[in-house]
Motif scaffolding. Structure first.
Motif: not given
Length: 310
Positions: A27-28, A136-138, A143-148, A278-283
Motif C-alpha cells: 500500500f505504501r 510479479l509480487s515485487m 507499483k504506484r498505480v495498481v494493475s488488475p 478509487d475503486e481500482r484500489e480494491s485490486w
C-alpha cells in the motif's frame, strides 16, 4: 500566543498525517493509502508542517479559480467499498484455486514407481511458478498505480506453484485417511475468518511499531528463503524451510507472520474505504490478502506434513 497555537496545530496535523501513512509495501506506493489523500481521495500537500486541505467537496467544484495554485485531480467516479474489495478478492482467490487444480490435473500422477525424471514437469511448474510469482509480487508491491491484470497474472503464477507444491506434499506426506492439502486449505480459511473476527470484535488497533515489525519480519523471512535457495543449489541447504525440526521454527513463525499480515491488510482496507479512494484500489487490497493467505497456507502445509511423518 497565536503563533504558538498555530505551531501546535500544525504539529498535531503533521503527526496525524504521519500516523495515516502505511509501512506496508503493498500500500505504501499508493497515494491513497499513505496519507497523501484527503477524505475525498484527493492528493494533499504538506505546507509549514500542516497538510493542504485538498480540493474539498467535489460537489462544490467549479471550472477553477483564476490565480489558483495546485494541480487539478478529479475525484474517483467510483470509490472502494467492502463489496468491491470482496469482489476483487473473490476473483483473485478463484484464479489461484482454478490454476492450482489445473496444474494438479495436468502434471504426471505420482505413484510408488514414479522416478524423479517422471516428475520433471511437476518440478518445472513448481520452480517457474514460484519465480514468476515472486517477480510479479515485487512489481505489484512497488507499483504506484495498481494493475488488475498484473494482480491476476500473479494469481495465475501462484496457482501454478501451489498446485505443483500441493501435489508433491500430498504424495509425500498424505494418506488415504488424512489429506493434508484439504486440511491446509480449511485451516487457511479458518485462520482468515478467525483473524477477521478478532480484528472486528476486539477492535484491534494497528500502530506504527507493529507495522514496522511485521514488514521487517516479512522481508527478513524472504531474505532467509532466498539464502536457503542459494545454499541448496550448492548442496549446502540447512533445512530451514524444509519439513524438519528446524524447519518448524520458520513454519510456525511464518504462520504467525501471515496472520499479522492479514491484520495489516484489514487495517489498510478500512483506511482506504474511509478515505474514499478509487475503486481500482480494491485490486491492491485483493493482492495483499492473497499474499497473506498464500503465506499462511504454505506454512500450514509444512506443519501438517511434519506431524504426518512416521
Amino acid at each position: 500566543m497565536k503563533t504558538g497555537a498555530r505551531h501546535s496545530d500544525a504539529t498535531s496535523a503533521s503527526k496525524e498525517e504521519t500516523s495515516m501513512q502505511s509501512n506496508n509495501p503493498v500500500f505504501r506506493r499508493s497515494e491513497a493509502f499513505n496519507g497523501q489523500a484527503n477524505a475525498y481521495g484527493n492528493q494533499s500537500y504538506a505546507g509549514n508542517g500542516a497538510p493542504y486541505a485538498g480540493y474539498g467537496d467535489p460537489a462544490t467544484w467549479g471550472t477553477g479559480t483564476p490565480g489558483g495554485t495546485g494541480t487539478y485531480i478529479p475525484t474517483p467516479t467510483k470509490r472502494m467499498t467492502i463489496d468491491s474489495v470482496v469482489q476483487a478478492s473473490a476473483i483473485s482467490f478463484a484464479v489461484v484455486l482454478v490454476t492450482a487444480i489445473a496444474t494438479w490435473v495436468l502434471t504426471p500422477e505420482i505413484t510408488t514407481t514414479t522416478t524423479n525424471s517422471d516428475l520433471s514437469s511437476l518440478f518445472a511448474a513448481m520452480t517457474i511458478g514460484s519465480l514468476a510469482a515472486f517477480g510479479l509480487s515485487m512489481v505489484n508491491s512497488f507499483k504506484r498505480v495498481v494493475s488488475p491484470a498484473l494482480v491476476l497474472a500473479f494469481c495465475v503464477a501462484e496457482g501454478v506453484a501451489l498446485g505443483a507444491l500441493s501435489k508433491f506434499f500430498d504424495a509425500s506426506f498424505g494418506s488415504p485417511d488424512n489429506h493434508i492439502v484439504i486440511n491446509a486449505v480449511m485451516g487457511t480459511f479458518a485462520a482468515f475468518a478467525g483473524t477477521l473476527a478478532a480484528y472486528k470484535f476486539f477492535n484491534i488497533k494497528v500502530g506504527a511499531k507493529f507495522r514496522t515489525f511485521v514488514i521487517a519480519a516479512m522481508f527478513g523471512m524472504v531474505g532467509l528463503s532466498v539464502l536457503e535457495l542459494v545454499l541448496g543449489l550448492f548442496g549446502s541447504g540447512t533445512g530451514l524451510f524444509g519439513v524438519t525440526g528446524l524447519g518448524m521454527l520458520t513454519a510456525f513463525a511464518g504462520l504467525a507472520l501471515g496472520v499479522f499480515m492479514l491484520i495489516l491488510d484489514f487495517d489498510q482496507i478500512e483506511r482506504g474505504i474511509a478515505a474514499g479512494v478509487d475503486e481500482r484500489e480494491s485490486w491492491r487490497a485483493a493482492f495483499g490478502l492473497t499474499v497473506a493467505l498464500v503465506w499462511i497456507y504454505t506454512n500450514l502445509l509444512r506443519i501438517l506434513a511434519f506431524f504426518q511423518q512416521d
